[in-house]
Scaffold this motif. Structure first.
Motif, PDB file in Angstrom:
ATOM      1  N   HIS A 107      55.504  16.225  16.340  1.00  0.00           N
ATOM      2  CA  HIS A 107      54.264  15.530  16.690  1.00  0.00           C
ATOM      3  C   HIS A 107      54.534  14.254  17.473  1.00  0.00           C
ATOM      4  CE1 HIS A 107      50.938  12.663  15.656  1.00  0.00           C
ATOM      5  NE2 HIS A 107      50.226  13.681  16.059  1.00  0.00           N
ATOM      6  N   HIS A 108      55.502  13.453  17.022  1.00  0.00           N
ATOM      7  CA  HIS A 108      55.798  12.217  17.756  1.00  0.00           C
ATOM      8  C   HIS A 108      57.240  11.776  17.537  1.00  0.00           C
ATOM      9  CE1 HIS A 108      54.498  10.563  13.788  1.00  0.00           C
ATOM     10  NE2 HIS A 108      55.378   9.622  14.035  1.00  0.00           N
ATOM     11  N   LEU A 109      57.669  10.901  18.455  1.00  0.00           N
ATOM     12  CA  LEU A 109      58.994  10.294  18.402  1.00  0.00           C
ATOM     13  C   LEU A 109      58.792   8.792  18.213  1.00  0.00           C
ATOM     14  CD1 LEU A 109      62.094  10.290  18.978  1.00  0.00           C
ATOM     15  CD2 LEU A 109      61.509  10.049  21.390  1.00  0.00           C
ATOM     16  N   ALA A 110      59.429   8.244  17.190  1.00  0.00           N
ATOM     17  CA  ALA A 110      59.249   6.818  16.905  1.00  0.00           C
ATOM     18  C   ALA A 110      60.514   6.054  17.251  1.00  0.00           C
ATOM     19  CB  ALA A 110      58.900   6.614  15.433  1.00  0.00           C
ATOM     20  N   LEU A 111      60.336   5.026  18.085  1.00  0.00           N
ATOM     21  CA  LEU A 111      61.437   4.146  18.453  1.00  0.00           C
ATOM     22  C   LEU A 111      61.323   2.862  17.646  1.00  0.00           C
ATOM     23  CD1 LEU A 111      61.341   4.581  22.334  1.00  0.00           C
ATOM     24  CD2 LEU A 111      62.911   5.658  20.705  1.00  0.00           C
ATOM     25  N   GLY A 112      62.435   2.420  17.079  1.00  0.00           N
ATOM     26  CA  GLY A 112      62.455   1.138  16.386  1.00  0.00           C
ATOM     27  C   GLY A 112      62.373   0.015  17.400  1.00  0.00           C
ATOM     28  N   THR A 113      61.566  -0.996  17.089  1.00  0.00           N
ATOM     29  CA  THR A 113      61.454  -2.155  17.973  1.00  0.00           C
ATOM     30  C   THR A 113      61.611  -3.419  17.140  1.00  0.00           C
ATOM     31  OG1 THR A 113      59.069  -2.292  17.682  1.00  0.00           O
ATOM     32  CG2 THR A 113      59.844  -1.093  19.604  1.00  0.00           C
ATOM     33  N   GLY A 114      62.228  -4.437  17.738  1.00  0.00           N
ATOM     34  CA  GLY A 114      62.327  -5.722  17.072  1.00  0.00           C
ATOM     35  C   GLY A 114      60.972  -6.409  17.034  1.00  0.00           C
ATOM     36  N   GLU A 115      60.298  -6.378  18.132  1.00  0.00           N
ATOM     37  CA  GLU A 115      59.007  -7.088  18.237  1.00  0.00           C
ATOM     38  C   GLU A 115      57.999  -6.142  18.852  1.00  0.00           C
ATOM     39  OE1 GLU A 115      56.468  -8.999  17.254  1.00  0.00           O
ATOM     40  OE2 GLU A 115      58.274 -10.136  16.762  1.00  0.00           O
ATOM     41  N   ILE A 116      57.076  -5.676  18.036  1.00  0.00           N
ATOM     42  CA  ILE A 116      56.193  -4.593  18.480  1.00  0.00           C
ATOM     43  C   ILE A 116      55.225  -5.061  19.568  1.00  0.00           C
ATOM     44  CG2 ILE A 116      54.336  -4.858  16.769  1.00  0.00           C
ATOM     45  CD1 ILE A 116      54.680  -1.745  16.377  1.00  0.00           C
ATOM     46  N   THR A 117      54.776  -6.317  19.497  1.00  0.00           N
ATOM     47  CA  THR A 117      53.826  -6.794  20.507  1.00  0.00           C
ATOM     48  C   THR A 117      54.497  -6.871  21.882  1.00  0.00           C
ATOM     49  OG1 THR A 117      54.318  -9.027  19.766  1.00  0.00           O
ATOM     50  CG2 THR A 117      52.286  -8.050  18.951  1.00  0.00           C
ATOM     51  N   ALA A 118      55.802  -7.086  21.905  1.00  0.00           N
ATOM     52  CA  ALA A 118      56.528  -7.110  23.183  1.00  0.00           C
ATOM     53  C   ALA A 118      56.521  -5.717  23.809  1.00  0.00           C
ATOM     54  CB  ALA A 118      57.966  -7.597  22.969  1.00  0.00           C
ATOM     55  N   GLY A 119      56.660  -4.690  22.987  1.00  0.00           N
ATOM     56  CA  GLY A 119      56.614  -3.313  23.481  1.00  0.00           C
ATOM     57  C   GLY A 119      55.245  -2.975  24.057  1.00  0.00           C
ATOM     58  N   ILE A 120      54.209  -3.386  23.332  1.00  0.00           N
ATOM     59  CA  ILE A 120      52.841  -3.139  23.794  1.00  0.00           C
ATOM     60  C   ILE A 120      52.613  -3.856  25.126  1.00  0.00           C
ATOM     61  CG2 ILE A 120      50.398  -3.572  23.286  1.00  0.00           C
ATOM     62  CD1 ILE A 120      51.155  -3.277  20.265  1.00  0.00           C
ATOM     63  N   ALA A 121      53.052  -5.097  25.191  1.00  0.00           N
ATOM     64  CA  ALA A 121      52.861  -5.890  26.417  1.00  0.00           C
ATOM     65  C   ALA A 121      53.601  -5.250  27.588  1.00  0.00           C
ATOM     66  CB  ALA A 121      53.341  -7.325  26.191  1.00  0.00           C
ATOM     67  N   ALA A 122      54.821  -4.757  27.342  1.00  0.00           N
ATOM     68  CA  ALA A 122      55.608  -4.144  28.415  1.00  0.00           C
ATOM     69  C   ALA A 122      54.894  -2.918  28.970  1.00  0.00           C
ATOM     70  CB  ALA A 122      56.998  -3.769  27.900  1.00  0.00           C
ATOM     71  N   VAL A 123      54.343  -2.094  28.081  1.00  0.00           N
ATOM     72  CA  VAL A 123      53.635  -0.883  28.508  1.00  0.00           C
ATOM     73  C   VAL A 123      52.393  -1.252  29.308  1.00  0.00           C
ATOM     74  CG1 VAL A 123      52.285   1.096  27.653  1.00  0.00           C
ATOM     75  CG2 VAL A 123      54.524   0.592  26.657  1.00  0.00           C
ATOM     76  N   GLU A 124      51.619  -2.194  28.776  1.00  0.00           N
ATOM     77  CA  GLU A 124      50.357  -2.550  29.435  1.00  0.00           C
ATOM     78  C   GLU A 124      50.599  -3.284  30.756  1.00  0.00           C
ATOM     79  OE1 GLU A 124      48.076  -4.327  26.222  1.00  0.00           O
ATOM     80  OE2 GLU A 124      47.280  -2.333  25.707  1.00  0.00           O
ATOM     81  N   THR A 125      51.638  -4.098  30.798  1.00  0.00           N
ATOM     82  CA  THR A 125      51.983  -4.800  32.043  1.00  0.00           C
ATOM     83  C   THR A 125      52.371  -3.805  33.132  1.00  0.00           C
ATOM     84  OG1 THR A 125      52.722  -6.714  30.793  1.00  0.00           O
ATOM     85  CG2 THR A 125      53.488  -6.575  33.058  1.00  0.00           C
ATOM     86  N   ALA A 126      52.980  -2.688  32.723  1.00  0.00           N
ATOM     87  CA  ALA A 126      53.365  -1.645  33.690  1.00  0.00           C
ATOM     88  C   ALA A 126      52.162  -0.810  34.126  1.00  0.00           C
ATOM     89  CB  ALA A 126      54.447  -0.757  33.079  1.00  0.00           C
ATOM     90  N   GLY A 127      50.972  -1.144  33.604  1.00  0.00           N
ATOM     91  CA  GLY A 127      49.761  -0.404  33.971  1.00  0.00           C
ATOM     92  C   GLY A 127      49.635   0.913  33.234  1.00  0.00           C
ATOM     93  N   LEU A 128      50.390   1.068  32.127  1.00  0.00           N
ATOM     94  CA  LEU A 128      50.350   2.314  31.356  1.00  0.00           C
ATOM     95  C   LEU A 128      49.465   2.113  30.126  1.00  0.00           C
ATOM     96  CD1 LEU A 128      54.124   3.180  31.736  1.00  0.00           C
ATOM     97  CD2 LEU A 128      52.192   4.101  33.035  1.00  0.00           C
TER      98      LEU A 128
END
Ligand code: CO
Length: 132
Positions: A77-98
């Protein structure tokens, strides 16, 4: 930002039916069992030593996992990547226009904070950011 593969989420109709394969045939030990009401699932989490396997059983026909099984059958169903700072991951995705499914983190199994990236933004993979 990414610290490793945290877990692979597998949609199952019944934990009772699927847990014995991992526990008994693969001798992976007893899973941690948990209900996550926000996602309408029961979870069995197996530790492999490096990364976990998360079996997800729907507790309600309206659960996203129930809808997934209805459409695709049981399976990954899904693949989960461990992240140190989850908001940084969200910001990176949204900044890329995704597109994120969760633009703010929410509670997952075992007290983790999670956020899903939309599969349309990843080439068909439902990707979870997971911070423990
Ligand atoms: Co997960």
């Amino acid at each position: 930002m990414i610290t490793g593969i945290d877990h692979v989420g597998i949609a199952v109709r019944s934990l009772d039916e699927r847990v014995p394969f991992y526990r008994d045939v693969l001798a992976m030990g007893e899973p941690e069992l948990e209900e996550v009401p926000e996602q309408k699932v029961r979870v069995a989490m197996f530790r492999t030593g490096a990364g976990r396997i998360e079996l997800l059983e729907p507790t309600d026909p309206e659960s996203p996992i129930a809808k997934f099984i209805e459409k695709n059958g049981e399976g990954i169903h899904h693949l989960a990547l461990g992240t140190g700072e989850i908001t940084a991951g969200i910001a990176a995705v949204e900044t890329a226009g995704l597109r994120m499914i969760d633009s703010t983190p929410r509670d997952g199994a075992e007290g983790a904070q999670i956020a899903f990236v939309h599969p349309k933004s990843t080439g068909g993979v439902l990707l979870e950011f997971c911070r423990r």
